[in-house]
Motif scaffolding. Structure first.
Motif, PDB file in Angstrom:
ATOM      1  N   ARG A  80       0.828  -1.211   0.000  1.00 27.19           N
ATOM      2  CA  ARG A  80       0.000   0.000   0.000  1.00 27.19           C
ATOM      3  C   ARG A  80       0.864   1.262   0.000  1.00 27.19           C
ATOM      4  NH1 ARG A  80      -5.624  -0.702   2.186  1.00 27.19           N
ATOM      5  NH2 ARG A  80      -6.000  -2.939   2.173  1.00 27.19           N
ATOM      6  N   SER A  97      -4.475   4.341  -0.367  1.00 29.51           N
ATOM      7  CA  SER A  97      -4.507   2.917  -0.033  1.00 29.51           C
ATOM      8  C   SER A  97      -4.371   2.662   1.461  1.00 29.51           C
ATOM      9  CB  SER A  97      -3.386   2.173  -0.759  1.00 29.51           C
ATOM     10  OG  SER A  97      -3.562   2.246  -2.144  1.00 29.51           O
ATOM     11  N   ARG A 100      -7.751   2.978   3.247  1.00 29.51           N
ATOM     12  CA  ARG A 100      -8.836   2.114   2.772  1.00 29.51           C
ATOM     13  C   ARG A 100      -8.866   0.774   3.504  1.00 29.51           C
ATOM     14  NH1 ARG A 100     -10.752   3.093  -2.525  1.00 29.51           N
ATOM     15  NH2 ARG A 100      -9.805   4.918  -3.456  1.00 29.51           N
ATOM     16  N   GLN A 102     -10.261  -1.863   1.880  1.00 24.24           N
ATOM     17  CA  GLN A 102      -9.952  -2.732   0.743  1.00 24.24           C
ATOM     18  C   GLN A 102      -8.974  -2.016  -0.186  1.00 24.24           C
ATOM     19  OE1 GLN A 102     -11.233  -5.874   0.462  1.00 24.24           O
ATOM     20  NE2 GLN A 102     -12.161  -5.502   2.459  1.00 24.24           N
ATOM     21  N   GLN A 103      -8.183  -2.803  -0.901  1.00 23.22           N
ATOM     22  CA  GLN A 103      -7.241  -2.221  -1.855  1.00 23.22           C
ATOM     23  C   GLN A 103      -7.983  -1.464  -2.960  1.00 23.22           C
ATOM     24  OE1 GLN A 103      -4.051  -1.924  -1.999  1.00 23.22           O
ATOM     25  NE2 GLN A 103      -3.108  -3.592  -0.885  1.00 23.22           N
ATOM     26  N   HIS A 104      -7.392  -0.396  -3.452  1.00 24.15           N
ATOM     27  CA  HIS A 104      -7.903   0.350  -4.599  1.00 24.15           C
ATOM     28  C   HIS A 104      -7.889  -0.584  -5.815  1.00 24.15           C
ATOM     29  CE1 HIS A 104      -7.922   3.324  -7.848  1.00 24.15           C
ATOM     30  NE2 HIS A 104      -8.436   4.170  -6.961  1.00 24.15           N
ATOM     31  N   HIS A 105      -8.863  -0.422  -6.712  1.00 27.48           N
ATOM     32  CA  HIS A 105      -8.944  -1.320  -7.876  1.00 27.48           C
ATOM     33  C   HIS A 105      -7.697  -1.247  -8.759  1.00 27.48           C
ATOM     34  CE1 HIS A 105     -10.752   2.438  -9.377  1.00 27.48           C
ATOM     35  NE2 HIS A 105     -10.250   2.080 -10.521  1.00 27.48           N
ATOM     36  N   PHE A 106      -7.062  -0.087  -8.836  1.00 26.23           N
ATOM     37  CA  PHE A 106      -5.816   0.026  -9.605  1.00 26.23           C
ATOM     38  C   PHE A 106      -4.727  -0.827  -8.962  1.00 26.23           C
ATOM     39  CE2 PHE A 106      -1.642   1.917 -10.351  1.00 26.23           C
ATOM     40  CZ  PHE A 106      -1.612   1.954 -11.728  1.00 26.23           C
ATOM     41  N   LEU A 108      -5.114  -3.482  -7.078  1.00 25.74           N
ATOM     42  CA  LEU A 108      -5.445  -4.894  -7.294  1.00 25.74           C
ATOM     43  C   LEU A 108      -5.072  -5.334  -8.712  1.00 25.74           C
ATOM     44  CD1 LEU A 108      -8.915  -5.071  -5.522  1.00 25.74           C
ATOM     45  CD2 LEU A 108      -6.764  -6.090  -4.734  1.00 25.74           C
ATOM     46  N   ALA A 109      -5.375  -4.483  -9.694  1.00 24.90           N
ATOM     47  CA  ALA A 109      -5.051  -4.802 -11.081  1.00 24.90           C
ATOM     48  C   ALA A 109      -3.535  -4.866 -11.283  1.00 24.90           C
ATOM     49  CB  ALA A 109      -5.675  -3.771 -12.019  1.00 24.90           C
ATOM     50  N   GLU A 112      -2.232  -8.074  -9.734  1.00 29.37           N
ATOM     51  CA  GLU A 112      -2.588  -9.220 -10.577  1.00 29.37           C
ATOM     52  C   GLU A 112      -1.690  -9.275 -11.818  1.00 29.37           C
ATOM     53  OE1 GLU A 112      -4.610 -12.638 -11.863  1.00 29.37           O
ATOM     54  OE2 GLU A 112      -4.632 -11.628  -9.927  1.00 29.37           O
TER      55      GLU A 112
END
Length: 119
Positions: A80, A97, A100, A102-106, A108-109, A112
Protein backbone atom coordinates in the motif's frame (compact mmCIF):
# COMPACT_ATOMS: atom_id res chain seq x y z
CA UNK A 1 14.70 -11.24 -21.48
CA UNK A 2 12.38 -8.49 -20.11
CA UNK A 3 11.00 -7.76 -23.56
CA UNK A 4 9.88 -11.36 -23.84
CA UNK A 5 8.15 -11.25 -20.42
CA UNK A 6 6.76 -7.70 -20.31
CA UNK A 7 6.85 -6.46 -23.90
CA UNK A 8 3.21 -7.12 -24.65
CA UNK A 9 2.12 -5.17 -21.57
CA UNK A 10 4.70 -2.39 -21.31
CA UNK A 11 5.65 -1.90 -24.95
CA UNK A 12 9.22 -0.88 -25.74
CA UNK A 13 9.91 1.43 -22.79
CA UNK A 14 12.76 1.20 -20.29
CA UNK A 15 11.05 -1.55 -18.28
CA UNK A 16 10.68 -3.93 -21.20
CA UNK A 17 13.85 -3.65 -23.27
CA UNK A 18 17.43 -4.85 -23.06
CA UNK A 19 20.78 -3.92 -24.53
CA UNK A 20 21.35 -0.73 -26.49
CA UNK A 21 17.68 0.26 -26.46
CA UNK A 22 17.72 0.05 -22.64
CA UNK A 23 20.82 2.30 -22.51
CA UNK A 24 19.07 4.92 -24.66
CA UNK A 25 15.95 4.88 -22.45
CA UNK A 26 18.04 4.98 -19.29
CA UNK A 27 19.96 8.03 -20.50
CA UNK A 28 16.69 9.82 -21.24
CA UNK A 29 15.19 8.86 -17.88
CA UNK A 30 18.27 9.76 -15.82
CA UNK A 31 17.53 13.45 -16.42
CA UNK A 32 14.24 13.05 -14.57
CA UNK A 33 16.00 12.26 -11.29
CA UNK A 34 16.76 15.79 -10.27
CA UNK A 35 17.28 17.14 -6.78
CA UNK A 36 13.74 18.57 -6.82
CA UNK A 37 12.20 15.22 -7.75
CA UNK A 38 14.15 13.46 -5.01
CA UNK A 39 13.08 16.13 -2.50
CA UNK A 40 9.45 15.75 -3.62
CA UNK A 41 9.74 11.95 -3.30
CA UNK A 42 11.09 12.29 0.24
CA UNK A 43 8.26 14.67 1.17
CA UNK A 44 5.62 12.29 -0.22
CA UNK A 45 7.21 9.35 1.61
CA UNK A 46 7.34 11.29 4.89
CA UNK A 47 3.64 12.26 4.57
CA UNK A 48 2.62 8.67 3.81
CA UNK A 49 4.63 7.37 6.80
CA UNK A 50 2.88 9.92 9.04
CA UNK A 51 -0.45 8.73 7.66
CA UNK A 52 0.51 5.15 8.43
CA UNK A 53 1.45 6.03 12.03
CA UNK A 54 -1.93 7.75 12.40
CA UNK A 55 -3.76 4.65 11.13
CA UNK A 56 -1.80 2.38 13.49
CA UNK A 57 -2.47 4.67 16.46
CA UNK A 58 -6.17 4.75 15.59
CA UNK A 59 -6.26 0.93 15.49
CA UNK A 60 -4.52 0.79 18.85
CA UNK A 61 -7.04 3.25 20.35
CA UNK A 62 -9.97 1.28 18.91
CA UNK A 63 -8.62 -2.05 20.08
CA UNK A 64 -10.90 -3.60 22.72
CA UNK A 65 -8.11 -5.27 24.58
CA UNK A 66 -4.82 -3.40 24.54
CA UNK A 67 -3.11 -6.44 26.05
CA UNK A 68 -4.23 -8.67 23.18
CA UNK A 69 -3.18 -6.27 20.39
CA UNK A 70 -3.84 -6.90 16.70
CA UNK A 71 -2.15 -8.40 13.66
CA UNK A 72 -0.48 -6.32 10.98
CA UNK A 73 0.12 -7.76 7.52
CA UNK A 74 3.43 -6.05 6.71
CA UNK A 75 3.42 -7.24 3.11
CA UNK A 76 0.05 -5.50 2.62
CA UNK A 77 1.28 -2.36 4.42
CA UNK A 78 4.45 -2.17 2.30
CA UNK A 79 2.49 -2.75 -0.91
CA UNK A 80 0.00 0.00 0.00
CA UNK A 81 2.83 2.40 0.85
CA UNK A 82 4.66 1.61 -2.38
CA UNK A 83 1.59 1.95 -4.62
CA UNK A 84 0.53 5.23 -2.95
CA UNK A 85 3.98 6.81 -3.13
CA UNK A 86 4.54 5.66 -6.71
CA UNK A 87 1.18 6.88 -8.03
CA UNK A 88 1.56 10.26 -6.32
CA UNK A 89 5.06 10.82 -7.71
CA UNK A 90 4.35 9.37 -11.15
CA UNK A 91 0.77 10.47 -11.85
CA UNK A 92 0.03 13.07 -9.16
CA UNK A 93 -2.83 10.86 -7.91
CA UNK A 94 -3.17 9.62 -4.33
CA UNK A 95 -4.96 6.27 -4.20
CA UNK A 96 -5.28 6.61 -0.40
CA UNK A 97 -4.51 2.92 -0.03
CA UNK A 98 -3.37 3.29 3.56
CA UNK A 99 -6.74 4.66 4.69
CA UNK A 100 -8.84 2.11 2.77
CA UNK A 101 -10.22 -1.12 4.18
CA UNK A 102 -9.95 -2.73 0.74
CA UNK A 103 -7.24 -2.22 -1.86
CA UNK A 104 -7.90 0.35 -4.60
CA UNK A 105 -8.94 -1.32 -7.88
CA UNK A 106 -5.82 0.03 -9.60
CA UNK A 107 -3.62 -1.58 -6.94
CA UNK A 108 -5.45 -4.89 -7.29
CA UNK A 109 -5.05 -4.80 -11.08
CA UNK A 110 -1.36 -3.92 -10.79
CA UNK A 111 -0.78 -6.74 -8.31
CA UNK A 112 -2.59 -9.22 -10.58
CA UNK A 113 -0.60 -8.05 -13.61
CA UNK A 114 2.66 -8.47 -11.69
CA UNK A 115 1.65 -11.99 -10.70
CA UNK A 116 0.76 -12.90 -14.30
CA UNK A 117 4.08 -11.55 -15.59
CA UNK A 118 6.02 -13.74 -13.15
CA UNK A 119 4.63 -16.93 -14.70
Amino acid sequence: MWKKVLGEILGVGIFAVDGERWHVHRKLMSNMFSRNLLRHSADVTRKKLSELVYVFNKRIDESDDAEEGFDIDLQDVFFRMTIDITTIITFGIDLCSIQRDQQHHFALAFDELSFICQK
